[in-house]
Design an enzyme around this catalytic site. Structure first.
Site, PDB file in Angstrom:
ATOM      1  N   SER A 118      59.779 -34.863   3.978  1.00 52.37           N
ATOM      2  CA  SER A 118      59.953 -34.958   2.525  1.00 52.37           C
ATOM      3  C   SER A 118      60.853 -36.135   2.181  1.00 52.37           C
ATOM      4  O   SER A 118      62.012 -36.191   2.622  1.00 52.37           O
ATOM      5  CB  SER A 118      60.605 -33.680   1.988  1.00 52.37           C
ATOM      6  OG  SER A 118      61.151 -33.947   0.705  1.00 52.37           O
ATOM      7  N   HIS A 138      55.498 -36.065   2.406  1.00 49.14           N
ATOM      8  CA  HIS A 138      55.681 -35.045   1.361  1.00 49.14           C
ATOM      9  C   HIS A 138      56.533 -35.645   0.250  1.00 49.14           C
ATOM     10  O   HIS A 138      57.637 -36.159   0.491  1.00 49.14           O
ATOM     11  CB  HIS A 138      56.373 -33.819   1.961  1.00 49.14           C
ATOM     12  CG  HIS A 138      56.477 -32.645   1.051  1.00 49.14           C
ATOM     13  ND1 HIS A 138      55.418 -31.793   0.791  1.00 49.14           N
ATOM     14  CD2 HIS A 138      57.535 -32.159   0.346  1.00 49.14           C
ATOM     15  CE1 HIS A 138      55.815 -30.844  -0.031  1.00 49.14           C
ATOM     16  NE2 HIS A 138      57.091 -31.032  -0.320  1.00 49.14           N
ATOM     17  N   ASP A 140      58.361 -34.937  -3.225  1.00 52.85           N
ATOM     18  CA  ASP A 140      58.878 -33.867  -4.101  1.00 52.85           C
ATOM     19  C   ASP A 140      59.157 -34.374  -5.505  1.00 52.85           C
ATOM     20  O   ASP A 140      60.042 -35.199  -5.707  1.00 52.85           O
ATOM     21  CB  ASP A 140      60.173 -33.293  -3.500  1.00 52.85           C
ATOM     22  CG  ASP A 140      59.895 -32.360  -2.339  1.00 52.85           C
ATOM     23  OD1 ASP A 140      60.572 -32.474  -1.315  1.00 52.85           O
ATOM     24  OD2 ASP A 140      58.985 -31.516  -2.471  1.00 52.85           O
ATOM     25  N   MET A 151      60.336 -33.467  -9.267  1.00 52.13           N
ATOM     26  CA  MET A 151      61.121 -32.444  -9.955  1.00 52.13           C
ATOM     27  C   MET A 151      61.433 -32.907 -11.377  1.00 52.13           C
ATOM     28  O   MET A 151      61.775 -34.077 -11.586  1.00 52.13           O
ATOM     29  CB  MET A 151      62.435 -32.206  -9.199  1.00 52.13           C
ATOM     30  CG  MET A 151      62.223 -31.741  -7.776  1.00 52.13           C
ATOM     31  SD  MET A 151      63.782 -31.574  -6.891  1.00 52.13           S
ATOM     32  CE  MET A 151      63.181 -30.976  -5.314  1.00 52.13           C
ATOM     33  N   HIS A 209      54.117 -32.683  -4.182  1.00 51.15           N
ATOM     34  CA  HIS A 209      54.536 -31.322  -4.544  1.00 51.15           C
ATOM     35  C   HIS A 209      55.134 -31.370  -5.937  1.00 51.15           C
ATOM     36  O   HIS A 209      56.270 -31.831  -6.116  1.00 51.15           O
ATOM     37  CB  HIS A 209      55.560 -30.854  -3.501  1.00 51.15           C
ATOM     38  CG  HIS A 209      56.125 -29.499  -3.751  1.00 51.15           C
ATOM     39  ND1 HIS A 209      57.220 -29.026  -3.052  1.00 51.15           N
ATOM     40  CD2 HIS A 209      55.769 -28.503  -4.594  1.00 51.15           C
ATOM     41  CE1 HIS A 209      57.509 -27.808  -3.465  1.00 51.15           C
ATOM     42  NE2 HIS A 209      56.646 -27.464  -4.404  1.00 51.15           N
ATOM     43  N   MET A 253      56.931 -29.918  -8.809  1.00 47.92           N
ATOM     44  CA  MET A 253      57.804 -28.846  -9.273  1.00 47.92           C
ATOM     45  C   MET A 253      58.131 -29.155 -10.730  1.00 47.92           C
ATOM     46  O   MET A 253      59.271 -29.527 -11.085  1.00 47.92           O
ATOM     47  CB  MET A 253      59.073 -28.772  -8.402  1.00 47.92           C
ATOM     48  CG  MET A 253      58.784 -28.238  -7.013  1.00 47.92           C
ATOM     49  SD  MET A 253      60.070 -28.597  -5.814  1.00 47.92           S
ATOM     50  CE  MET A 253      59.568 -30.273  -5.335  1.00 47.92           C
ATOM     51  N   MET A 269      56.948 -21.669  -0.155  1.00 48.16           N
ATOM     52  CA  MET A 269      58.331 -22.150  -0.231  1.00 48.16           C
ATOM     53  C   MET A 269      59.233 -21.213   0.569  1.00 48.16           C
ATOM     54  O   MET A 269      59.224 -20.001   0.347  1.00 48.16           O
ATOM     55  CB  MET A 269      58.817 -22.173  -1.678  1.00 48.16           C
ATOM     56  CG  MET A 269      58.154 -23.191  -2.594  1.00 48.16           C
ATOM     57  SD  MET A 269      58.373 -24.878  -2.022  1.00 48.16           S
ATOM     58  CE  MET A 269      60.150 -25.044  -2.065  1.00 48.16           C
ATOM     59  N   PHE A 288      66.087 -28.449  -4.256  1.00 53.35           N
ATOM     60  CA  PHE A 288      67.020 -29.268  -3.472  1.00 53.35           C
ATOM     61  C   PHE A 288      66.614 -29.284  -1.997  1.00 53.35           C
ATOM     62  O   PHE A 288      66.045 -28.315  -1.492  1.00 53.35           O
ATOM     63  CB  PHE A 288      68.454 -28.697  -3.577  1.00 53.35           C
ATOM     64  CG  PHE A 288      68.948 -28.626  -4.994  1.00 53.35           C
ATOM     65  CD1 PHE A 288      68.776 -27.456  -5.742  1.00 53.35           C
ATOM     66  CD2 PHE A 288      69.542 -29.728  -5.596  1.00 53.35           C
ATOM     67  CE1 PHE A 288      69.199 -27.384  -7.059  1.00 53.35           C
ATOM     68  CE2 PHE A 288      69.970 -29.664  -6.917  1.00 53.35           C
ATOM     69  CZ  PHE A 288      69.793 -28.492  -7.646  1.00 53.35           C
ATOM     70  N   GLY A 289      66.943 -30.360  -1.308  1.00 54.71           N
ATOM     71  CA  GLY A 289      66.808 -30.395   0.146  1.00 54.71           C
ATOM     72  C   GLY A 289      68.069 -29.815   0.766  1.00 54.71           C
ATOM     73  O   GLY A 289      69.049 -29.544   0.076  1.00 54.71           O
ATOM     74  N   GLY A 290      68.038 -29.603   2.080  1.00 57.29           N
ATOM     75  CA  GLY A 290      69.237 -29.183   2.794  1.00 57.29           C
ATOM     76  C   GLY A 290      69.623 -27.726   2.633  1.00 57.29           C
ATOM     77  O   GLY A 290      70.736 -27.331   3.004  1.00 57.29           O
ATOM     78  N   ASP A 314      57.623 -24.999   3.437  1.00 63.65           N
ATOM     79  CA  ASP A 314      58.461 -26.040   2.843  1.00 63.65           C
ATOM     80  C   ASP A 314      59.838 -25.507   2.473  1.00 63.65           C
ATOM     81  O   ASP A 314      59.976 -24.677   1.582  1.00 63.65           O
ATOM     82  CB  ASP A 314      57.757 -26.549   1.568  1.00 63.65           C
ATOM     83  CG  ASP A 314      58.481 -27.681   0.912  1.00 63.65           C
ATOM     84  OD1 ASP A 314      58.109 -28.049  -0.225  1.00 63.65           O
ATOM     85  OD2 ASP A 314      59.429 -28.219   1.520  1.00 63.65           O
TER      86      ASP A 314
HETATM   87  C1  DX5 Z   1      62.610 -28.302  -2.237  1.00 66.81           C
HETATM   88  C2  DX5 Z   1      61.487 -29.218  -1.767  1.00 66.81           C
HETATM   89  C3  DX5 Z   1      61.447 -29.335  -0.268  1.00 66.81           C
HETATM   90  C4  DX5 Z   1      62.728 -29.929   0.321  1.00 66.81           C
HETATM   91  C5  DX5 Z   1      62.673 -29.884   1.821  1.00 66.81           C
HETATM   92  O1  DX5 Z   1      62.413 -27.977  -3.591  1.00 66.81           O
HETATM   93  O2  DX5 Z   1      60.235 -28.751  -2.196  1.00 66.81           O
HETATM   94  O3  DX5 Z   1      60.326 -30.148   0.102  1.00 66.81           O
HETATM   95  O4  DX5 Z   1      62.865 -31.270  -0.089  1.00 66.81           O
HETATM   96  O5  DX5 Z   1      63.919 -30.341   2.311  1.00 66.81           O
HETATM   97  P1  DX5 Z   1      64.613 -29.540   3.514  1.00 66.81           P
HETATM   98  O6  DX5 Z   1      63.641 -29.630   4.675  1.00 66.81           O
HETATM   99  O7  DX5 Z   1      65.897 -30.288   3.776  1.00 66.81           O
HETATM  100  O8  DX5 Z   1      64.808 -28.134   3.050  1.00 66.81           O
HETATM  101 ZN    ZN Z   2      58.500 -29.835  -1.362  1.00 68.64          ZN
END
Ligand code: DX5
Ligand code: ZN
Length: 220
Positions: A10, A35, A37, A39, A68, A70, A139, A145-147, A175
């Site tokens: 991502s 991927h 993302d 938002m 993706h 969102m 999901m 958010f990532g992490g 994901d």
């Molecule tokens: C969250 C995103 C994910 C996220 C994945 O809303 O859809 O794709 O960026 O990041 P990690 O792998 O760090 O959870």
């Molecule tokens: Zn995603």
């Protein structure tokens, strides 16, 4: 049955100051998909990128752009993301009242159609649109958010979604919070595409990170 495992880093976890370079780097590091993302600060409590960034990164890799969305509402933006160069466009089942129509619109634009379901949404929410789908995105974190930490309860949902897919040609993508420590459980439960943001980009060792996630999944 052993499925090919696809790894989709991502770019939310990439260095936004040099996204083209980052996309080239994960391509060369062996990713299968990219991927993306998106938002909107409304459907999720964060704002990331729009169609212009998809257009900007398109020339940097021939690999599928797995977009993706969102965002809500989603229908007004599908054409822009299709024209920008998306290959797979995934909408959230929770983003609006007419999921079947959104999926038809995506295929009508000549793109592959995906649906994503958040952790609290049961797989039964998508059982009547299966024949509109090329991808189901489960999901394993709350989107935005990532992490974040992987939600273990989602493994059971992955199993149920795989059973629901049956013999249909639908990818099952997981994901959120995916790492080599849980990639095996996701694959064993039936996932064939794994998104990884922080686990793919950490420490700048993209090829090593991607290979570790893939190895853990294949071993399952
Ligand atoms: C969250 C995103 C994910 C996220 C994945 O809303 O859809 O794709 O960026 O990041 P990690 O792998 O760090 O959870
Ligand atoms: Zn995603």
């Amino acid at each position: 049955m052993t499925r090919d495992i696809l790894i989709a880093p991502s770019i939310l976890s990439a260095d936004f100051a040099k996204l083209g370079e980052e996309v080239r780097a994960i391509d060369e590091a062996g990713c299968d998909w990219v991927h993306v993302d998106v938002m909107d600060g409304h459907f999720v409590p964060n704002i990331s990128i729009g169609p212009g960034v998809v257009q900007a990164i398109r020339p940097h890799t021939p690999k599928p752009l797995d977009v993706h969305l969102m965002i809500a509402p989603v229908d007004p933006f599908l054409e822009a993301f299709a024209k920008a160069g998306s290959d797979i466009i995934t909408v959230h089942a929770e983003a609006g009242p007419h999921l079947d129509r959104s999926l038809q619109l995506i295929r009508g634009l000549g793109k592959k159609a995906g649906v994503s379901i958040t952790p609290q949404t049961p797989e039964t929410a998508i059982e009547y649109v299966l024949d509109r789908l090329d991808l189901i995105l489960v999901m394993s974190v709350n989107p935005g958010f990532g992490g974040q930490a992987f939600i273990p309860a989602m493994v059971e949902k992955i199993k149920r979604v795989r059973a629901m897919i049956g013999a249909r040609p639908i990818h099952l993508e997981v994901d959120g919070g995916v790492t080599p420590d849980n990639a095996g459980a996701c694959a064993a439960a039936g996932a064939d595409v794994l998104v990884a943001g922080s686990a793919a980009f950490k420490g700048g060792k993209y090829a090593e990170n991607i290979a570790a996630i893939r190895a853990a999944a294949v071993k399952a």
